[in-house]
Design a protein around this motif. Structure first.
Motif, short mmCIF file in Angstrom:
data_model
loop_
_atom_site.label_atom_id
_atom_site.label_comp_id
_atom_site.label_asym_id
_atom_site.label_seq_id
_atom_site.Cartn_x
_atom_site.Cartn_y
_atom_site.Cartn_z
N THR A 367 0.83 -1.21 0.00
CA THR A 367 0.00 0.00 0.00
C THR A 367 0.86 1.26 0.00
OG1 THR A 367 -1.57 -1.24 1.32
CG2 THR A 367 -1.90 1.13 1.25
N MET A 368 0.34 2.29 -0.63
CA MET A 368 0.99 3.59 -0.61
C MET A 368 0.58 4.31 0.68
SD MET A 368 0.55 6.16 -3.73
CE MET A 368 0.12 7.83 -3.42
N MET A 369 1.58 4.70 1.46
CA MET A 369 1.30 5.27 2.79
C MET A 369 1.59 6.77 2.83
SD MET A 369 0.44 2.73 4.58
CE MET A 369 0.73 1.04 5.07
N GLY A 370 0.94 7.45 3.74
CA GLY A 370 1.25 8.86 3.99
C GLY A 370 2.44 8.97 4.93
N ALA A 371 2.88 10.20 5.20
CA ALA A 371 4.04 10.42 6.06
C ALA A 371 3.80 9.84 7.46
CB ALA A 371 4.34 11.91 6.17
N ASP A 372 2.53 9.74 7.85
CA ASP A 372 2.20 9.22 9.18
C ASP A 372 2.23 7.69 9.24
OD1 ASP A 372 0.06 8.75 7.57
OD2 ASP A 372 -1.45 9.68 8.86
N ARG A 374 0.25 5.72 7.69
CA ARG A 374 -1.06 5.12 7.43
C ARG A 374 -1.39 5.32 5.97
NH1 ARG A 374 -4.77 5.48 11.84
NH2 ARG A 374 -3.61 5.45 13.79
N PRO A 375 -2.34 4.49 5.45
CA PRO A 375 -2.68 4.65 4.03
C PRO A 375 -2.91 6.12 3.64
CG PRO A 375 -3.77 2.73 4.89
CD PRO A 375 -3.07 3.38 6.07
N PHE A 376 -2.35 6.51 2.52
CA PHE A 376 -2.34 7.89 2.04
C PHE A 376 -3.75 8.47 1.92
CE2 PHE A 376 -1.62 11.06 -1.37
CZ PHE A 376 -0.53 11.72 -0.84
N LYS A 377 -3.99 9.58 2.60
CA LYS A 377 -5.33 10.21 2.61
C LYS A 377 -5.19 11.72 2.45
CE LYS A 377 -8.20 6.85 3.31
NZ LYS A 377 -8.20 5.85 4.31
N THR A 378 -6.32 12.39 2.18
CA THR A 378 -6.30 13.86 2.18
C THR A 378 -6.20 14.33 3.62
OG1 THR A 378 -8.69 13.99 2.39
CG2 THR A 378 -7.81 14.06 0.17
N ILE A 425 6.48 10.77 -9.68
CA ILE A 425 5.47 9.92 -9.03
C ILE A 425 5.65 8.46 -9.44
CG2 ILE A 425 3.04 9.29 -9.08
CD1 ILE A 425 2.25 11.95 -8.62
N LYS A 426 5.85 8.26 -10.73
CA LYS A 426 5.96 6.88 -11.22
C LYS A 426 7.22 6.21 -10.69
CE LYS A 426 4.17 6.18 -15.53
NZ LYS A 426 3.99 6.38 -16.99
N TYR A 427 8.32 6.94 -10.76
CA TYR A 427 9.59 6.34 -10.36
C TYR A 427 9.61 6.05 -8.86
CZ TYR A 427 14.56 5.32 -10.44
OH TYR A 427 15.78 4.69 -10.34
N ALA A 428 9.01 6.94 -8.08
CA ALA A 428 8.99 6.73 -6.63
C ALA A 428 8.32 5.39 -6.32
CB ALA A 428 8.24 7.86 -5.94
N ASP A 429 7.31 5.08 -7.09
CA ASP A 429 6.60 3.82 -6.89
C ASP A 429 7.40 2.64 -7.42
OD1 ASP A 429 4.73 1.65 -7.29
OD2 ASP A 429 3.15 3.11 -6.93
N ILE A 439 6.18 4.82 1.64
CA ILE A 439 5.70 6.13 2.08
C ILE A 439 5.82 7.14 0.95
CG2 ILE A 439 6.18 8.06 3.65
CD1 ILE A 439 6.67 6.04 5.83
N PHE A 440 4.69 7.76 0.65
CA PHE A 440 4.63 8.75 -0.42
C PHE A 440 5.19 10.07 0.10
CE2 PHE A 440 2.58 11.93 -3.06
CZ PHE A 440 2.61 11.37 -4.32
#
Ligand code: ARG
Length: 573
Positions: A367-372, A374-378, A425-429, A439-440
């Motif tokens: 899963t792509m995660m946020g800085a926290d 947890r799954p990336f959210k607004t 974005i693509k390369y980070a993934d 972590i995104f």
């Protein structure tokens, strides 16, 4: 034949001549450190164990039979029986000059299931990984000469569509245009969900509409089609912005298997693979039994007669094998669907929908995660729309490019910003091990240093500027290579490993291996360029030509590698 293949062939021959059984492999690997040579053959240890003899002595016997005079400048035994090989500079130079397009020995028909979003809602960040990783593999396998069939298994047939078409009917009844009503699919979904939860009459209608839709009712079908058209158009636009090769003709949505679901069910029932269980038709799989020995159930038809996700995946398998004639089928789907895929694969094989010769592969991802973490959210905790994410990426990249290059004209900055932002974005993934969560992080992915897309794009522009400065056309540049300096050798060796790396990615579907390679290639180029002057006064012409050739090969390999990842390069940034 690549370097690796040549070495394996020679070492295998020497092992055989040394009396080692032919099932023992040379175990060839790249050396981790240059003081251990360029390649290591570690097969003596395994062979010695099997033959119950001393590994170092066995390594010596292999060495006695090993003829690498034309390839290596040094071959020595180290540790318990490693054979370290340092390649010869002339050999490397010769290989580089002879370097030609790779021809795939055995082209296959490869079906790739990727992106495959549900159409009920707008595409969100959860769809990013499948879309990007699947597209990279499609490009790579195509480049290798395989016949690739892209399949976008869009979710357009589930229970939610009853609710959505009931909502659309409501809007149209009030004189709204479909396009306007569906302008924001997210809002539309929320509205219909609200109606569904609050209004029992609406909910009943919605449920009735699913059944009607699936049995071909013209009115429901028409409303559904309106909805699908808007949703698909939105997705196609995202693919374009993402530089992803999915087009309308690659859509093979769940609904397209509807007519075959009955046949699949009868076949499973006839073969005794599906059985009746409280009115539902279920496949019980002992192969996937739990700790208590309870078989894993997969429902193929609900007691009310409705079909499910699993049913269309089985019909889809038959289509891919029977009609598309796949040799290999790759699924890029979230790791959370692993059990589902196992059930479908095992059932498909049992029912002989898939012969043993066809390879079925689920390549899951995290899963792509946020800085926290947890799954990336607004910020407010909602799902992030993909469209918004891409806009932000390009905006951030534009700011960076403008700072670095204030003199470029506006239209050029915009063009570069799009390639940099989307590429980042693509390369980070792609550069993270697929199976892990990641972590995104905007700052990390847009950095011009480290293993990032901007760093690689920048390395490319630097090489191109060398040619501009020299007034030489880089395209089609060709000169004999001679290798003197250690940095030249390291760069040549990297360049020659490109096809090996592609083979590995093609086999295991881990694109980060290609990313790591490209990063190492760019770094090898940078060290070479620091140590080995190209255009400076005093460099003799033959050396200059050879170095320019190394530059040209570095540029094409970087561009080709990035292109296979779906990332564009530019002349300046
Ligand atoms: N639409 C599904 C989802 O969003 C993914 C479909 C993947 N492909 C498949 N053949 N099951 O979860």
């Amino acid at each position: 034949m690549g370097i690796k293949d040549i070495l394996i062939e020679r070492i295998a021959a020497a092992m055989q001549a040394a009396g080692i059984p032919s099932d023992c492999s040379p175990m060839l690997a790249l050396s981790g450190k240059s003081q251990f040579g360029d390649y290591q053959a570690n097969g003596a240890m395994g062979a010695a164990k099997q033959m119950k003899t001393n590994p170092r002595e066995l390594a010596q016997k292999i060495l006695d039979k090993l003829d690498l005079d034309d390839i290596a400048e040094k071959v020595e035994i180290a540790g318990p029986g490693f054979i370290n090989i340092s390649l010869n500079k002339h050999f490397l130079a010769g290989q580089l000059t002879a370097k030609s397009e790779q021809i795939t020995a055995k082209p296959q028909t490869v079906v790739i299931d990727y992106s495959s979003p549900n159409l009920a809602k707008e595409m969100h960040v959860g769809h990013l990984r499948s879309t990007i990783i699947g597209d990279a593999l499609a490009r790579l396998l195509e480049y290798q000469g395989h016949s690739v069939i892209r399949q976008n298994h869009m979710g357009d047939w589930g229970t939610q569509f009853g609710m959505l078409i009931a909502e659309l009917e409501l809007h149209l009844g009030e004189g709204d245009q479909a396009n306007l009503a569906l302008n924001d699919l997210e809002v539309f979904y929320q509205q219909s969900k609200k109606h569904f939860d609050a209004d029992p009459e609406f909910a009943d209608k919605a449920r009735a509409y699913v059944v009607k839709l699936q049995s071909g009712d013209a009115h429901c079908r028409k409303l559904w089609q309106k909805f699908i058209d808007v949703s698909v158009a939105h997705n196609l636009e995202i693919y374009k912005q993402l530089n992803v090769g999915l087009r309308k003709e690659h859509i093979a949505a769940e609904s397209s298997y509807n007519d075959d679901l009955g046949n699949v069910l009868s076949s499973l029932l006839e073969q005794g693979i599906a059985v009746d269980s409280e009115g539902a038709k279920v496949v019980f799989l002992n192969e996937l039994a739990d700790k208590n020995g309870e078989p894993s159930p997969m429902i193929v038809q609900k007691s009310g007669g409705g079909f499910l996700y699993a049913s269309s995946d089985l019909a889809c398998l038959r289509h891919r094998v029977g009609t598309l004639q796949a040799d290999r089928i790759l699924y890029f789907i979230d790791a959370r669907q692993s059990l589902h895929m196992k059930q479908v694969f095992i059932t498909g094989r049992k029912a002989s929908f898939v012969p043993p010769t066809v390879s079925l592969e689920h390549h899951p991802f995290g899963t792509m995660m946020g800085a926290d973490g947890r799954p990336f959210k607004t910020r407010s905790g909602g799902t992030v729309k993909l469209a918004d994410l891409l806009v932000e990426a390009v905006e951030r990249a534009e700011k960076l490019v403008r700072e670095k290059n204030p003199d470029l004209d506006d239209s050029e900055i915009k063009l570069i910003a799009r390639k940099v932002g989307i590429g980042a974005i693509k390369y980070a993934d792609l550069s993270k091990t697929r199976t892990n969560d990641y972590i995104f992080d905007w700052n990390a992915m847009l950095s011009f240093e480290g293993n990032t897309s901007p760093y690689l794009q920048y390395a490319y522009t630097r090489i191109r500027s060398i040619f501009r400065k020299a007034g030489i056309e880089a395209e089609g540049f060709s000169a004999p290579v001679s290798i003197e300096q250690a940095q030249e050798k390291a760069l040549a060796l990297k360049l020659l490993q490109f096809n090996e790396v592609l083979d590995q990615v093609a086999a295991d579907c881990y694109p980060h291996i290609l990313c790591t390679y490209l990063y190492e290639l760019a770094s090898a180029f940078m060290s070479f360029y620091e140590q080995c002057p190209v255009l400076k006064d005093g460099v003799d012409s033959a050396t200059q030509q050879s170095r320019l050739q190394l530059c040209a090969l570095s540029a094409t390999t970087l561009a080709q590698g990035l292109n296979l990842l779906g990332i564009e390069v530019m002349e300046k940034m």
